[in-house]
Design an enzyme around this catalytic site. Structure first.
Site, short mmCIF file in Angstrom:
data_model
loop_
_atom_site.label_atom_id
_atom_site.label_comp_id
_atom_site.label_asym_id
_atom_site.label_seq_id
_atom_site.Cartn_x
_atom_site.Cartn_y
_atom_site.Cartn_z
N HIS A 89 -2.53 8.19 6.36
CA HIS A 89 -2.82 6.90 5.72
C HIS A 89 -4.25 6.50 6.04
O HIS A 89 -4.99 6.05 5.16
CB HIS A 89 -1.82 5.85 6.19
CG HIS A 89 -1.91 4.55 5.48
ND1 HIS A 89 -1.76 4.44 4.11
CD2 HIS A 89 -2.14 3.28 5.92
CE1 HIS A 89 -1.87 3.17 3.75
NE2 HIS A 89 -2.12 2.45 4.82
N CYS A 103 0.80 -1.23 0.00
CA CYS A 103 0.00 0.00 0.00
C CYS A 103 0.83 1.28 0.00
O CYS A 103 0.26 2.37 -0.09
CB CYS A 103 -0.95 0.00 1.19
SG CYS A 103 -1.95 -1.51 1.29
N HIS A 152 -9.59 2.70 -0.03
CA HIS A 152 -8.17 2.34 -0.03
C HIS A 152 -7.84 1.83 -1.43
O HIS A 152 -8.28 0.76 -1.83
CB HIS A 152 -7.90 1.27 1.02
CG HIS A 152 -6.45 1.07 1.30
ND1 HIS A 152 -5.45 1.39 0.41
CD2 HIS A 152 -5.80 0.57 2.40
CE1 HIS A 152 -4.27 1.11 0.94
NE2 HIS A 152 -4.47 0.62 2.15
#
Length: 768
Positions: A291, A158, A328
């Site tokens: 994040h 990620c 995400h």
């Protein structure tokens, strides 16, 4: 030298285009809706943030759509926008390319992989599989938007998109590039959707980052690219900056493949490191794009890390997470959120955190529930990935702050040496000097898997979560570290609470860059077959983390306690060479001190009979095998400081896209005499110079024509190491062994795959 962002392109679930995406973020719009791309019975969640009305057929060149993916299409559209925004034509001026990602064409190929697994006799080269390799996105961006001088594909789960930008910044700061188009792209697919569901990490309702009632993330898809330029290059063409990219850092937690450190020590360390790189302090920051995944563990960890890094300023600095609006987006997230952060600085407006209503007491920060207009002097963008690779970028208003330290001087390039090498292959687990055995005459390897006894090299209890690729990678790096005198395996929690580690710049800590041409194909195939045959409830939470392309090197970092830069590369049959050249460049640029670099390849019928022939054009020229090969690169200064001696020196390197004709014309000539090596070599020693290649290919022969190395003897390693995509790593390890023994004075390691190539010139210590 300052680094300017002069162009931004975004394709998001909210809109196509950076400006439109930012407008909708500021307005508080959320992109979550019922999933329409595919149906999987038994999934707990049924929503996602999709990019609607997107088809590869609308973007791919005529007749080529069969080999394209949604990921490719999003990447091309956002790359075009960034270049147009910057007013840059890659055909008119040199531009380099870095793409981060994790899924590539998985959506387009996962059903086919599952079907082929039912009938192995049907496995054959299929054009539809061209989009499967992670590097295919960079290939399609280059073909549709380029040309680009060099191109790389990066994966750190990620944080992939953020690390693509970091690599581009390192190239610029070291003077290796003048312009870099860097970013990330990832499309939704069944594998990731069911995988995160199996981890119980997905909220069936729209997610709520930092909220007391948060229950997990929502998946999205997107692409974003930023055009990075040196200030001088941008000024020379009359360009104006959008923002300045001032600082960056990446480091590994070495903690757990999916769960973050609860205390956030590594995240705080990397944030401090990025601020140090930017020559800023928390008092200079006004905004953080977090994040903020909305998972219970991540949000608590990141909140603790921000409090530790920002100190008293934490009550003043605004924080928001874009994942509450666009989900995400996995490997694209670091690039998309970097673009959002840059646009926030440029516009003077901070987007809100969608879904946040009641802040979790453990996540107390200055959260934005609505957009806020205010000048933003500097802002930070955080990205954290599976395996614990944390990456942070810092953007600032152009010319708001004095240049970062050293930014006004000529680029400083550090010398790089090799201190060890290791291979695990048909001849077993061998260290630095053992790699020469692959140069000796002998029988070809046996077909299929090599013999490897995990318990002879790793602690079985600690290695229980590692798949085969992870174990081979870990054992190879461990062997190299031991040979170099850098110790053995550290427990996963080694350094926990160690004040020295917590404040050390990530650049100074050992790291690793290890990739695979196609990732865990057989494991992904088996995983998807279970989903198709039995439903989502059979998705394995233990298997899913190992399907991310960066999982082998992530597992190695955890087992070995590596806390420096850790990520994977993917470049078809030149992946080992790509990883090695990237390690050399990072150390040259001051972004690392000690990096193990190479590749791991597993025996696989799917690779041998389908992906190899169609993608990397590895058609059996001998017996295939498998294995791992790594070299340990260090800065020459570090090696001197620790009183060690290198076994080889990196004298020159290059990488290119295209057929490679003429790319070696500027290479240094082979040493005319072996120098000090002559005093140690036997009278019957081979020529002082040689070319080593993994596989014998016409494209490599063509590269040598007309170069100083055209008449130098060439050795091919595939006959002993196996005719597979990772053979180039064995060639590099054999070169190190030949130099360490004094048999040779200089070796040109040459590797390539369709439309790409790499060269590394290694010389005996003292002969550089």
């Amino acid at each position: 030298m300052r680094i300017w962002v002069t162009g931004i392109g975004v394709v998001s679930p909210l809109a196509r285009g950076a400006r439109a995406t930012m407008d909708r973020l500021i307005a508080g719009e959320r992109a979550f809706a019922p999933l329409s791309l595919f149906e999987i019975p038994g999934t707990r969640a049924r929503i996602a943030a999709e990019v609607r009305d997107l088809s590869p057929e609308d973007v791919a060149p005529p007749g080529e759509a069969e080999g394209w993916s949604r990921t490719d299409a999003m990447a091309v559209l956002s790359a075009r926008e960034a270049l147009a925004h910057a007013g840059v034509d890659p055909a008119a001026m040199p531009v380099d390319l870095v793409v981060g990602g994790t899924t590539a064409g998985m959506f387009e190929t996962e059903e086919l992989l599952a079907w082929l697994s039912h009938d192995p006799s049907a496995i054959a080269p299929l054009k539809r599989m061209l989009s499967h390799p992670l590097s295919s996105t960079a290939d399609h961006v280059r073909a549709a938007v380029g040309p680009f001088r060099r191109a790389r594909s990066v994966c750190s789960a990620c944080s992939s998109g953020a690390n693509a930008l970091l690599l581009g910044a390192a190239w610029l700061r070291a003077g290796l590039s003048t312009r870099v188009l860097a970013g990330g792209a990832d499309g939704l697919c069944r594998l990731t959707y069911t995988g995160f569901g199996a981890l119980a990490a997905v909220d069936p309702d729209p997610c709520r980052p930092f909220d007391r009632r948060r229950a997990g993330l929502n998946l999205g898809e997107a692409a974003a690219f930023l055009l990075l330029e040196s200030e001088d290059a941008a000024r020379a063409r009359g360009a104006e900056p959008i923002v300045e990219l001032r600082g960056w850092a990446t480091g590994a937690e070495a903690h757990h493949i999916t769960n973050p450190e609860r205390e956030g020590r590594t995240a705080a360390r990397v944030m401090r490191d990025a601020l140090r790189c930017a020559a800023l302090t928390p008092s200079d920051l006004d905004y953080v794009n977090a994040h903020g995944t909305a998972t219970p563990l991540n949000d608590v960890m990141e909140s603790a890390a921000l409090r530790a890094c920002l100190g008293a300023e934490v009550s003043r600095i605004a924080v928001s997470s874009s994942k509450g609006q666009i989900g995400h987006t996995l490997g694209a997230a670091g690039a998309v959120e970097a673009a959002i952060t840059a646009l926030a600085v440029a516009r003077g407006v901070m987007p809100p955190t969608g879904g946040l209503e009641e802040v979790d007491p453990e996540c107390q920060l200055l959260h934005l529930k609505e957009a806020r207009e205010a000048p933003i002097r500097a802002a930070m963008s955080n990205s954290f990935g599976f395996g614990g690779t944390d990456s942070v970028l810092v953007f600032a208003q152009p010319d708001r702050f004095p240049p970062p330290l050293g930014a006004g001087a000529a680029p400083v390039r550090r010398s790089v040496v090799v201190t060890a090498a290791a291979t695990i292959g048909p001849l077993g687990v061998v260290g630095t000097r053992g790699g020469a055995a692959y140069l000796e005459p002998g029988p070809p390897p046996a077909e299929g898997s090599i013999a490897f006894n995990t318990g002879s090299h790793l602690d079985l209890a600690r290695a229980r979560r590692l798949d085969r690729a992870g174990r081979l990678t870990t054992a190879a790096i461990l062997t190299a570290l031991s040979d170099a005198g850098l110790g053995g395996a550290a427990p996963a929690d080694a350094g926990a609470g160690d004040a020295a580690v917590d404040v050390a710049p990530s650049r100074t800590l050992p790291g690793a860059i290890v990739g695979a041409s196609f990732g865990s194909v057989d494991a992904s195939t088996a995983y998807m077959r279970r989903i198709y045959d039995k439903g989502a409830k059979y998705a394995s939470p233990a298997d899913f983390p190992n399907l991310v392309p960066s999982s082998p090197v992530g597992h190695a970092s955890i087992y070995l306690g590596l806390r420096g830069p850790v990520f994977a590369m993917a470049d078809l049959g030149a992946t080992a060479e790509s990883a090695m050249v990237t390690a050399i460049e990072l150390i040259t640029a001051g972004e690392g001190e000690a990096l193990a670099a190479g590749s791991v390849e597993e025996a696989s019928p799917m690779i041998e009979r389908c992906l190899g022939p169609i993608c990397s054009q590895v058609v059996s020229g001998g017996v295939r095998s498998e294995g791992a090969a790594v070299l340990l690169f260090e800065s020459a200064a570090r090696v001197r400081e620790r009183g060690a001696r290198p076994v080889a020196t990196v004298a020159w390197w290059s990488s290119w896209r295209g057929d490679g004709a003429g790319m070696l014309a500027g290479a240094p000539a082979p040493l005319a005499a072996p120098g000090e090596v002559a005093q140690r070599a036997q009278p019957s020693a081979p020529s002082p110079a040689a070319v080593f290649v993994g596989r014998s290919e016409e494209r490599l022969t063509a590269c040598l024509r007309g170069s100083p190395w055209a008449e130098v003897p060439c050795s091919t390693l595939a006959s002993r190491a196996g005719d597979h995509e990772g053979a180039g790593g064995f060639a590099a390890a054999a070169a190190v062994a030949a130099l360490a023994s004094g048999a040779l004075a200089s070796v040109l390691v040459l590797g390539g795959a369709p439309d790409r190539g790499y060269a590394i010139l290694l010389v005996a210590p003292g002969d550089a």
